[in-house]
Structure formats: C-alpha cells, structure tokens
Design an enzyme around this catalytic site. Structure first.
Site, PDB file in Angstrom:
ATOM      1  N   ASP A 198     -10.643 -36.878  15.852  1.00  0.00           N
ATOM      2  CA  ASP A 198     -10.328 -36.248  16.552  1.00  0.00           C
ATOM      3  C   ASP A 198     -11.740 -36.198  18.246  1.00  0.00           C
ATOM      4  OD1 ASP A 198      -8.618 -35.550  14.857  1.00  0.00           O
ATOM      5  OD2 ASP A 198     -10.402 -33.666  14.228  1.00  0.00           O
TER       6      ASP A 198
ATOM      7  N   HIS B  88      -9.547 -30.361  10.644  1.00  0.00           N
ATOM      8  CA  HIS B  88      -8.685 -32.183  10.503  1.00  0.00           C
ATOM      9  C   HIS B  88      -7.246 -32.490  10.252  1.00  0.00           C
ATOM     10  CE1 HIS B  88      -9.212 -36.171  12.037  1.00  0.00           C
ATOM     11  NE2 HIS B  88      -9.120 -36.167  10.249  1.00  0.00           N
TER      12      HIS B  88
END
Length: 201
Positions: free
Chosen positions: A66, A93
């Site tokens: 990310d 996530h």
C-alpha cells in the site's frame, strides 16, 4: 477470484504454517503477506497463542505494498521520484481500511484534499489490488508486487536486527492505538527495534 476466495484459500495454509513455526522456530520473526492480511495475521496470532509461543512483537503483517503504491501514484501526479515521495498508509490492508495520510507527505499538496481527483486517487490506492485480480481474470493477485513489498520490508527488518536504529515503516501489528475500541491489530508507522522488536509511533 475475489478477496473472499483468496482468504478461503490462504486461511488454512497460514494456520498450518504458523503451527509449524510454533513447533520448529518459536522465536522466529514472522512476516505475513498472505491475503487478506487483516485476517491472516490474527489467524497466525491465535495459532501461536494456542501453541504457547505467541510474541506479538515478532509478528508483522506486511502492508508495504500500500505504501509503495501510494508513493508511486502520488509521485506520478507530483512529478517527483517515488523513492523520495514517502506516504504513510495506516488502517488495514483491504479496501476502505487502507488510509493514505497524504497530508503528511511533502508532495501531498499535489492533490487537493476533498477534490474529485483526490477521491479517485485514494480509491485507486485502496482498490488497486482488486484491479490487478480483475486484470488477471481470476488467475491470481499482484504476486510480483507482493514479492517486492515483502523484500522491501524484510530488508528493513534485517537492517534493524543488525543494529541499525531509527527505521520507521508502516506495518500491521498488535497495536494499542485502538485497543479500547476492540481493534487488536492496526497498521501504522512502527519503529523497528532489536530489544523490543517494534514500537508503535
């Protein structure tokens, strides 16, 4: 292949790997990248707890992908080098749990907060994994990207274990930040360390 499919495939594999680690390497640092990290990290924790070997300071969920995506996407808008455009990403996530802290990045002003461009930018960071799964037509996920993220985080941890100090990176760990709200694990900036293994910043 959906995120649910990924979880159904990975959950038992992660559980069995955690049980093997508990038996054979109970002091190992465990870096979990199997999707969904927000679910597989707790599976590892519960499996290690059951075996009596759980040390939360040695268990990390890798959310580096990310961070890499956020830095890359922001640098393409700001006209900067991705390596010099750090973006802290917190939360989880998966989808909307991925929260890029653009206001904390020096290049964050390249996207006006609250604008349609900003919303599209954040959405792209949050759901890029789904785009990859769709592009692969159900044949897998962002495997090469995940390998890069795993290598990047592993290198940071190895540098710490060799004695380097001051290494801070986002990772999904057992965290005190929102424990009072029933949230046991959370991704935030963490300072890696040898003696305490990590400190939530």
């Amino acid at each position: 292949m959906t995120r649910d499919d990924l979880f159904n495939t990975n959950a038992s594999i992660v559980r069995d790997l955690a049980a093997a680690i508990a038996r054979n390497a109970p002091k190992a640092h465990i870096l979990v990248i199997s999707n969904l990290v927000i679910s597989t990290v707790p599976i590892v924790a519960r499996t290690l707890e059951k075996a009596g070997t759980y040390d939360p300071t040695r268990l990390f969920g890798i959310t580096t992908l990310d961070v890499v995506r956020a830095s890359r996407f922001l640098s393409s808008i700001a006209g900067t080098d991705p390596a010099q455009t750090p973006v802290t990403v917190v939360g989880g996530h998966s989808g909307v749990t991925i929260v890029p802290l653009l206001s904390q990045s020096s290049a964050g002003t390249a996207v006006e907060q609250g604008s349609e461009a900003w919303k599209a930018f954040v959405h792209r960071i949050q759901y890029r994994g789904d785009e990859v799964v769709q592009a692969k037509d159900g044949a897998g996920s962002a495997t090469l990207n995940m390998a890069y993220a795993a290598a990047k985080f592993t290198n940071l941890l190895l540098r710490t274990l060799k004695g380097e100090v001051g290494i801070v990176t986002p990772t999904f760990v057992k965290s005190p930040l929102f424990a009072s709200h029933g949230i046991e694990f959370f991704s935030s900036a963490v300072e890696l360390g040898v003696s305490v293994h990590f400190r939530v910043c």
